[in-house]
Write an enzyme that holds these catalytic residues in place. Sequence first.
Site, mmCIF file in Angstrom:
data_model
loop_
_atom_site.group_PDB
_atom_site.id
_atom_site.type_symbol
_atom_site.label_atom_id
_atom_site.label_comp_id
_atom_site.label_asym_id
_atom_site.label_seq_id
_atom_site.Cartn_x
_atom_site.Cartn_y
_atom_site.Cartn_z
ATOM 1 N N LYS A 114 2.146 -3.358 6.501
ATOM 2 C CA LYS A 114 2.433 -3.520 5.069
ATOM 3 C C LYS A 114 3.934 -3.406 4.818
ATOM 4 O O LYS A 114 4.497 -4.170 4.017
ATOM 5 C CB LYS A 114 1.644 -2.500 4.249
ATOM 6 N N SER A 161 0.832 -1.206 0.000
ATOM 7 C CA SER A 161 0.000 0.000 0.000
ATOM 8 C C SER A 161 0.861 1.249 0.000
ATOM 9 O O SER A 161 1.968 1.254 0.564
ATOM 10 C CB SER A 161 -0.857 -0.016 1.266
ATOM 11 N N TYR A 176 -1.520 -0.070 10.425
ATOM 12 C CA TYR A 176 -1.808 -0.696 9.131
ATOM 13 C C TYR A 176 -0.615 -0.537 8.185
ATOM 14 O O TYR A 176 -0.122 -1.514 7.601
ATOM 15 C CB TYR A 176 -3.073 -0.069 8.509
HETATM 16 C C1 WQD Z 1 -9.215 10.162 0.435
HETATM 17 C C2 WQD Z 1 -9.282 11.657 0.740
HETATM 18 C C3 WQD Z 1 -9.850 12.181 3.014
HETATM 19 C C4 WQD Z 1 -14.043 10.872 2.839
HETATM 20 C C5 WQD Z 1 -6.713 5.265 2.714
HETATM 21 C C6 WQD Z 1 -5.569 4.584 3.394
HETATM 22 C C7 WQD Z 1 -4.687 3.963 2.372
HETATM 23 C C8 WQD Z 1 -5.472 3.023 1.490
HETATM 24 C C9 WQD Z 1 -6.624 3.746 0.873
HETATM 25 C C10 WQD Z 1 -5.816 0.765 2.127
HETATM 26 C C11 WQD Z 1 -8.645 12.027 2.080
HETATM 27 C C12 WQD Z 1 -10.882 12.702 2.067
HETATM 28 C C13 WQD Z 1 -12.713 11.134 2.565
HETATM 29 C C14 WQD Z 1 -14.958 11.959 2.999
HETATM 30 C C15 WQD Z 1 -13.152 13.475 2.598
HETATM 31 N N1 WQD Z 1 -5.975 1.962 2.303
HETATM 32 N N2 WQD Z 1 -12.276 12.426 2.443
HETATM 33 N N3 WQD Z 1 -14.462 13.224 2.864
HETATM 34 O O1 WQD Z 1 -7.017 8.203 3.389
HETATM 35 O O2 WQD Z 1 -6.160 8.628 1.046
HETATM 36 O O3 WQD Z 1 -6.193 6.342 1.952
HETATM 37 O O4 WQD Z 1 -7.403 4.361 1.880
HETATM 38 O O5 WQD Z 1 -5.707 -0.236 1.856
HETATM 39 O O6 WQD Z 1 -3.692 3.295 3.014
HETATM 40 O O7 WQD Z 1 -4.845 5.535 4.152
HETATM 41 O O8 WQD Z 1 -8.310 7.362 1.351
HETATM 42 O O9 WQD Z 1 -10.601 7.363 0.553
HETATM 43 O O10 WQD Z 1 -10.187 7.527 3.050
HETATM 44 O O11 WQD Z 1 -9.651 9.468 1.592
HETATM 45 O O12 WQD Z 1 -12.769 14.663 2.508
HETATM 46 O O13 WQD Z 1 -16.149 11.793 3.245
HETATM 47 O O14 WQD Z 1 -10.653 12.016 0.853
HETATM 48 O O15 WQD Z 1 -9.625 13.101 4.055
HETATM 49 O O16 WQD Z 1 -8.004 13.260 1.925
HETATM 50 P P1 WQD Z 1 -6.875 7.736 2.018
HETATM 51 P P2 WQD Z 1 -9.767 7.861 1.667
#
Ligand code: WQD
Length: 326
Positions: free
Chosen positions: A145, A117, A141
């Site tokens: 990885k 990841s 997490y």
């Molecule tokens: C994306 C962006 C949120 C929801 C995570 C893990 C990573 C991988 C993928 C694993 C961020 C913003 C989100 C909302 C928002 N995991 N957001 N409003 O955090 O980049 O990655 O998932 O296998 O390891 O860290 O992904 O989709 O949660 O968020 O503003 O309602 O969208 O703050 O900037 P992230 P995400």
Amino acid sequence: MTWLVTGGAGYIGAHVVRAMTEAGERAVVYDDLSTGVAERVPAGVPLVVGSTLDGPLVSRTLAEHAVTGIVHLAGKKQVGESVQLPLHYYRENVEGLRVLLEAVTAAGVPSFVFSSSAAVYGMPDVDLVTEETPCAPISPYGETKLAGEWLVRATGRATGLSTASLRYFNVAGTASPELADTGVSNLVPMVFERLTQDAAPRIFGDDYATPDGTCVRDYIHVVDLAEAHVAAAHALQASPGHALTLNIGRGEGVSVREMIDRVNAVTGYDRPPTVTPRRPGDPARVVASADRIAAELGWKAKLDVQDMIVSAWEGWVRQHPQAALD
Ligand code: WQD
């Protein structure tokens, strides 16, 4: 070749199984069904229900199905949950991998593709993240990885196992509605949920040092991601002795605000987002350099953000038929 796809009943794993079988490979799914769904496993693909922590069952499966390669996706993947349950995450993701590798090396299986990841990078302070960017995970997490990558690589060095660790960036979309993600833990499904519950989508902070102030990510279609697994599997098979570490992204940043605008347009809800405080631990920008995988495997993403949102929405509507507007 016969590939054992651990986690093959999960959202990403099922897409890998589909891509593998379309490429003419045999697949066997190994999944404990804790979050996986048996219905995602296509007819004709054997499903073994079990944990990778169960070494004897893994060994029997490798022998019974004459497995010649592994694609290991089974694991826990919720960043927030990993902060609450680090021991569980280390057990499932690191000990589960260690036990699997023990069985795999004892059986003499030659190839191993590992699901890693972008979380291994933590809060990267660079425009494009290359595989040489220092790894500094900020969650248990991400730590599991990175530890997994070390374990895979060290085992390869010691035993000759040919390995590839694939660092996924932000995965979205689906090949067909029945394979869609059922979780609501990433941006696209979280926006679908808000819209269809008659609530404004939320932007977690708009005061980041990015062009529109919202976080920038590199979204990759799960169909492209699955193809990258096939390319990696073929590369390992063709020339033993590999130890690959590869980013899987599109090399293009998209902001949260842009994503929400596009989701609004695709779904027809047209509901402006509200801005809430930052979510702790979110890096401002995480965008891959996808150069190494292009050079090593000749792989490049073909699908764009629009394809991801349209297909994900079809999957959401299948799971929530009342969601579609007239
Ligand atoms: C994306 C962006 C949120 C929801 C995570 C893990 C990573 C991988 C993928 C694993 C961020 C913003 C989100 C909302 C928002 N995991 N957001 N409003 O955090 O980049 O990655 O998932 O296998 O390891 O860290 O992904 O989709 O949660 O968020 O503003 O309602 O969208 O703050 O900037 P992230 P995400």
